[in-house]
Write an enzyme that holds these catalytic residues in place. Sequence first.
Site, PDB file in Angstrom:
ATOM      1  N   ARG A 120       0.846  -1.213   0.000  1.00 14.11           N
ATOM      2  CA  ARG A 120       0.000   0.000   0.000  1.00 14.11           C
ATOM      3  C   ARG A 120       0.877   1.257   0.000  1.00 14.11           C
ATOM      4  O   ARG A 120       0.578   2.256  -0.651  1.00 14.11           O
ATOM      5  CB  ARG A 120      -0.940  -0.024   1.206  1.00 14.11           C
ATOM      6  N   GLN A 160      -9.461   9.357   7.842  1.00 16.82           N
ATOM      7  CA  GLN A 160      -9.323   7.951   8.219  1.00 16.82           C
ATOM      8  C   GLN A 160      -8.234   7.310   7.362  1.00 16.82           C
ATOM      9  O   GLN A 160      -7.811   6.182   7.639  1.00 16.82           O
ATOM     10  CB  GLN A 160     -10.645   7.217   7.996  1.00 16.82           C
ATOM     11  N   ASN A 161      -7.810   8.034   6.339  1.00 24.24           N
ATOM     12  CA  ASN A 161      -6.855   7.472   5.384  1.00 24.24           C
ATOM     13  C   ASN A 161      -5.438   7.532   5.928  1.00 24.24           C
ATOM     14  O   ASN A 161      -5.098   8.449   6.684  1.00 24.24           O
ATOM     15  CB  ASN A 161      -6.921   8.235   4.049  1.00 24.24           C
ATOM     16  N   HIS A 199      -6.261   7.391  11.999  1.00 25.24           N
ATOM     17  CA  HIS A 199      -5.888   5.973  11.914  1.00 25.24           C
ATOM     18  C   HIS A 199      -4.420   5.785  11.548  1.00 25.24           C
ATOM     19  O   HIS A 199      -4.038   4.705  11.104  1.00 25.24           O
ATOM     20  CB  HIS A 199      -6.786   5.260  10.882  1.00 25.24           C
ATOM     21  N   CYS A 217       7.616   1.911  16.894  1.00 25.18           N
ATOM     22  CA  CYS A 217       8.298   0.858  17.653  1.00 25.18           C
ATOM     23  C   CYS A 217       7.491   0.597  18.921  1.00 25.18           C
ATOM     24  O   CYS A 217       7.450   1.447  19.817  1.00 25.18           O
ATOM     25  CB  CYS A 217       9.717   1.291  18.039  1.00 25.18           C
ATOM     26  N   GLY A 266     -16.504  10.648   1.209  1.00 21.22           N
ATOM     27  CA  GLY A 266     -15.903   9.399   0.744  1.00 21.22           C
ATOM     28  C   GLY A 266     -15.693   8.358   1.816  1.00 21.22           C
ATOM     29  O   GLY A 266     -14.638   7.705   1.868  1.00 21.22           O
ATOM     30  N   SER A 271     -17.730   5.055   4.054  1.00 26.13           N
ATOM     31  CA  SER A 271     -18.915   4.175   4.089  1.00 26.13           C
ATOM     32  C   SER A 271     -19.652   4.285   5.419  1.00 26.13           C
ATOM     33  O   SER A 271     -20.733   3.730   5.577  1.00 26.13           O
ATOM     34  CB  SER A 271     -18.469   2.717   3.878  1.00 26.13           C
ATOM     35  N   ALA A 317     -16.121  12.249  -5.615  1.00 22.20           N
ATOM     36  CA  ALA A 317     -15.508  13.333  -4.840  1.00 22.20           C
ATOM     37  C   ALA A 317     -14.765  14.324  -5.734  1.00 22.20           C
ATOM     38  O   ALA A 317     -14.803  15.546  -5.499  1.00 22.20           O
ATOM     39  CB  ALA A 317     -14.543  12.733  -3.818  1.00 22.20           C
TER      40      ALA A 317
HETATM   41  C1  BV8 Z   1     -11.773   1.087  18.568  1.00 24.76           C
HETATM   42  C2  BV8 Z   1      -6.353   1.842   9.344  1.00 24.76           C
HETATM   43  C3  BV8 Z   1     -11.812   1.146  20.909  1.00 24.76           C
HETATM   44  C4  BV8 Z   1      -5.512   0.740   8.878  1.00 24.76           C
HETATM   45  C5  BV8 Z   1      -8.648   1.189   9.757  1.00 24.76           C
HETATM   46  C6  BV8 Z   1     -14.397  -5.520  18.413  1.00 24.76           C
HETATM   47  C7  BV8 Z   1     -13.225  -5.181  19.089  1.00 24.76           C
HETATM   48  C8  BV8 Z   1     -12.748  -3.896  19.120  1.00 24.76           C
HETATM   49  C9  BV8 Z   1     -13.415  -2.906  18.428  1.00 24.76           C
HETATM   50  C10 BV8 Z   1     -14.536  -3.266  17.722  1.00 24.76           C
HETATM   51  C11 BV8 Z   1     -15.065  -4.544  17.723  1.00 24.76           C
HETATM   52  N1  BV8 Z   1     -16.204  -4.549  16.968  1.00 24.76           N
HETATM   53  C12 BV8 Z   1     -16.419  -3.315  16.498  1.00 24.76           C
HETATM   54  C13 BV8 Z   1     -15.419  -2.536  16.940  1.00 24.76           C
HETATM   55  C14 BV8 Z   1     -15.191  -1.186  16.646  1.00 24.76           C
HETATM   56  C15 BV8 Z   1     -14.337  -1.168  15.374  1.00 24.76           C
HETATM   57  C16 BV8 Z   1     -15.320  -1.068  14.236  1.00 24.76           C
HETATM   58  O1  BV8 Z   1     -15.862  -0.011  14.037  1.00 24.76           O
HETATM   59  N2  BV8 Z   1     -15.546  -2.185  13.529  1.00 24.76           N
HETATM   60  C17 BV8 Z   1     -16.505  -2.155  12.434  1.00 24.76           C
HETATM   61  C18 BV8 Z   1     -16.072  -3.133  11.349  1.00 24.76           C
HETATM   62  C19 BV8 Z   1     -17.892  -2.486  13.010  1.00 24.76           C
HETATM   63  N3  BV8 Z   1     -13.470  -0.023  15.468  1.00 24.76           N
HETATM   64  C20 BV8 Z   1     -12.238  -0.155  15.963  1.00 24.76           C
HETATM   65  O2  BV8 Z   1     -11.718  -1.201  16.275  1.00 24.76           O
HETATM   66  C21 BV8 Z   1     -11.515   1.158  16.154  1.00 24.76           C
HETATM   67  N4  BV8 Z   1     -10.988   1.205  17.502  1.00 24.76           N
HETATM   68  O3  BV8 Z   1     -12.962   0.869  18.524  1.00 24.76           O
HETATM   69  O4  BV8 Z   1     -11.062   1.241  19.742  1.00 24.76           O
HETATM   70  C22 BV8 Z   1     -12.275   2.499  21.330  1.00 24.76           C
HETATM   71  C23 BV8 Z   1     -12.587   3.487  20.425  1.00 24.76           C
HETATM   72  C24 BV8 Z   1     -13.060   4.722  20.872  1.00 24.76           C
HETATM   73  C25 BV8 Z   1     -13.190   4.946  22.198  1.00 24.76           C
HETATM   74  C26 BV8 Z   1     -12.847   3.939  23.081  1.00 24.76           C
HETATM   75  C27 BV8 Z   1     -12.410   2.734  22.650  1.00 24.76           C
HETATM   76  C28 BV8 Z   1     -10.341   1.279  15.199  1.00 24.76           C
HETATM   77  C29 BV8 Z   1     -10.828   1.234  13.768  1.00 24.76           C
HETATM   78  C30 BV8 Z   1      -9.691   1.602  12.838  1.00 24.76           C
HETATM   79  C31 BV8 Z   1      -9.338   0.417  11.966  1.00 24.76           C
HETATM   80  N5  BV8 Z   1      -8.351   0.850  10.972  1.00 24.76           N
HETATM   81  N6  BV8 Z   1      -7.720   1.640   8.907  1.00 24.76           N
HETATM   82  C32 BV8 Z   1      -5.492   0.665   7.390  1.00 24.76           C
HETATM   83  O5  BV8 Z   1      -5.835   1.634   6.692  1.00 24.76           O
HETATM   84  O6  BV8 Z   1      -5.105  -0.415   6.931  1.00 24.76           O
HETATM   85  S1  BV8 Z   1     -10.245   1.102   9.249  1.00 24.76           S
HETATM   86  C33 BV8 Z   1     -10.422   1.402   7.569  1.00 24.76           C
HETATM   87  O7  BV8 Z   1     -11.803   1.269   7.257  1.00 24.76           O
HETATM   88  C34 BV8 Z   1     -10.139   2.812   7.163  1.00 24.76           C
HETATM   89  O8  BV8 Z   1      -9.138   3.441   7.858  1.00 24.76           O
HETATM   90  C35 BV8 Z   1     -11.411   3.551   7.386  1.00 24.76           C
HETATM   91  O9  BV8 Z   1     -11.386   4.191   8.614  1.00 24.76           O
HETATM   92  C36 BV8 Z   1     -12.408   2.486   7.562  1.00 24.76           C
HETATM   93  C37 BV8 Z   1     -13.629   2.775   6.755  1.00 24.76           C
HETATM   94  O10 BV8 Z   1     -13.266   2.763   5.457  1.00 24.76           O
HETATM   95  P1  BV8 Z   1     -13.698   3.955   4.501  1.00 24.76           P
HETATM   96  O11 BV8 Z   1     -12.636   4.979   4.540  1.00 24.76           O
HETATM   97  O12 BV8 Z   1     -15.081   4.406   4.781  1.00 24.76           O
HETATM   98  O13 BV8 Z   1     -13.615   3.175   3.150  1.00 24.76           O
HETATM   99  P2  BV8 Z   1     -14.701   2.171   2.565  1.00 24.76           P
HETATM  100  O14 BV8 Z   1     -14.064   1.391   1.469  1.00 24.76           O
HETATM  101  O15 BV8 Z   1     -15.387   1.443   3.679  1.00 24.76           O
HETATM  102  O16 BV8 Z   1     -15.768   3.159   1.923  1.00 24.76           O
HETATM  103  C38 BV8 Z   1     -15.387   3.984   0.843  1.00 24.76           C
HETATM  104  C39 BV8 Z   1     -16.561   4.897   0.566  1.00 24.76           C
HETATM  105  O17 BV8 Z   1     -16.172   5.814  -0.461  1.00 24.76           O
HETATM  106  C40 BV8 Z   1     -17.766   4.143   0.065  1.00 24.76           C
HETATM  107  O18 BV8 Z   1     -18.918   4.635   0.721  1.00 24.76           O
HETATM  108  C41 BV8 Z   1     -17.818   4.480  -1.428  1.00 24.76           C
HETATM  109  O19 BV8 Z   1     -19.145   4.590  -1.899  1.00 24.76           O
HETATM  110  C42 BV8 Z   1     -17.164   5.831  -1.457  1.00 24.76           C
HETATM  111  N7  BV8 Z   1     -16.464   6.125  -2.707  1.00 24.76           N
HETATM  112  C43 BV8 Z   1     -15.781   5.273  -3.517  1.00 24.76           C
HETATM  113  N8  BV8 Z   1     -15.267   5.969  -4.561  1.00 24.76           N
HETATM  114  C44 BV8 Z   1     -15.624   7.267  -4.394  1.00 24.76           C
HETATM  115  C45 BV8 Z   1     -16.380   7.380  -3.211  1.00 24.76           C
HETATM  116  N9  BV8 Z   1     -16.889   8.542  -2.767  1.00 24.76           N
HETATM  117  C46 BV8 Z   1     -16.631   9.639  -3.508  1.00 24.76           C
HETATM  118  N10 BV8 Z   1     -15.921   9.618  -4.651  1.00 24.76           N
HETATM  119  C47 BV8 Z   1     -15.403   8.464  -5.116  1.00 24.76           C
HETATM  120  N11 BV8 Z   1     -14.702   8.455  -6.277  1.00 24.76           N
END
Ligand code: BV8
Length: 228
Positions: free
Chosen positions: A59, A91-92, A109, A117, A175, A177, A219
């Site tokens: 990536r 988030q990117n 993120h 480290c 941008g 989800s 976007a």
């Molecule tokens: C947390 C970084 C505690 C790495 C990412 C069990 C255990 C622990 C936590 C959880 C659990 N179950 C649920 C959770 C919470 C969990 C969560 O939310 N899970 C989901 C699946 C339900 N969250 C966490 O674990 C977070 N931490 O909870 O800690 C806490 C928190 C707060 C307070 C106290 C305690 C940490 C989450 C971070 C994970 N890391 N990324 C890496 O990049 O590899 S997540 C990753 O997906 C991205 O960073 C981004 O944040 C996330 C969402 O992705 P999007 O950016 O939205 O991308 P996606 O593809 O989904 O959507 C793209 C959109 O763009 C679409 O809508 C599409 O239509 C649109 N699009 C496409 N093309 C275009 C466009 N729009 C405009 N123009 C275009 N051309």
Amino acid sequence: MADITNIVILTGAGVSAESGIDTFRDAGGLWEQHRVEDVATPEGFARDPQLVQRFYDARRAAVQKAAPNPAHEALARLDQQWGGDLLIVTQNVDDLHERAGARRVLHMHGELLSALCPMCDSRHRWTGPLIGRPECPTCEARSLRPDVVWFGEMPYQLERIHAALRNADLFVSIGTSGAVYPAAGFVRDARELGVHTLELNLERSEGSHWFHAARQGAAGQLVPEWVA
Ligand code: BV8
């Protein structure tokens, strides 16, 4: 944006899609090529660090070949010209907002171009591959990992983000989800604070119904129109 002074903008993978960077959940997205549990969790890293390092090295290389698109450029112009408070919470983990010229950017993120480290908690700008887990420049432990927030890990600077939301007149989500928390919950936090909310996304998202206004489109088209 007549009566708007302070703006918080949340961006997701969709803002980088037109730069050729894979999103996570669109067809053929990143997570379809890899199980999230295998590459974006501490457990996955412990289980197979080489796989995870290869995933992030690929990536990082893709981002270095990519260029900012009109959405990044329009947000950078807004950042440079806006006299009030403005914060781009992304988030990117790519650096395309910064390469377009934006300055007020917060990577909740983490960043591909940073290595962490876990032994001494030091961070290092890192542009090359992390495969083989080279020594930490500070403590020389062989433990460097991508400086990105995995599932189950605490996102960065949440208090600063909530302070910006409390002070905002406008919250714009671009941008994303709306699938991942706590970022997906910011629109509800904003509404409870009386902040006007706008979503710009290719299609309706899981959170669209929470926004006062939502526009669908690319976007690269919508953001320059909105900023103009
Ligand atoms: C947390 C970084 C505690 C790495 C990412 C069990 C255990 C622990 C936590 C959880 C659990 N179950 C649920 C959770 C919470 C969990 C969560 O939310 N899970 C989901 C699946 C339900 N969250 C966490 O674990 C977070 N931490 O909870 O800690 C806490 C928190 C707060 C307070 C106290 C305690 C940490 C989450 C971070 C994970 N890391 N990324 C890496 O990049 O590899 S997540 C990753 O997906 C991205 O960073 C981004 O944040 C996330 C969402 O992705 P999007 O950016 O939205 O991308 P996606 O593809 O989904 O959507 C793209 C959109 O763009 C679409 O809508 C599409 O239509 C649109 N699009 C496409 N093309 C275009 C466009 N729009 C405009 N123009 C275009 N051309």
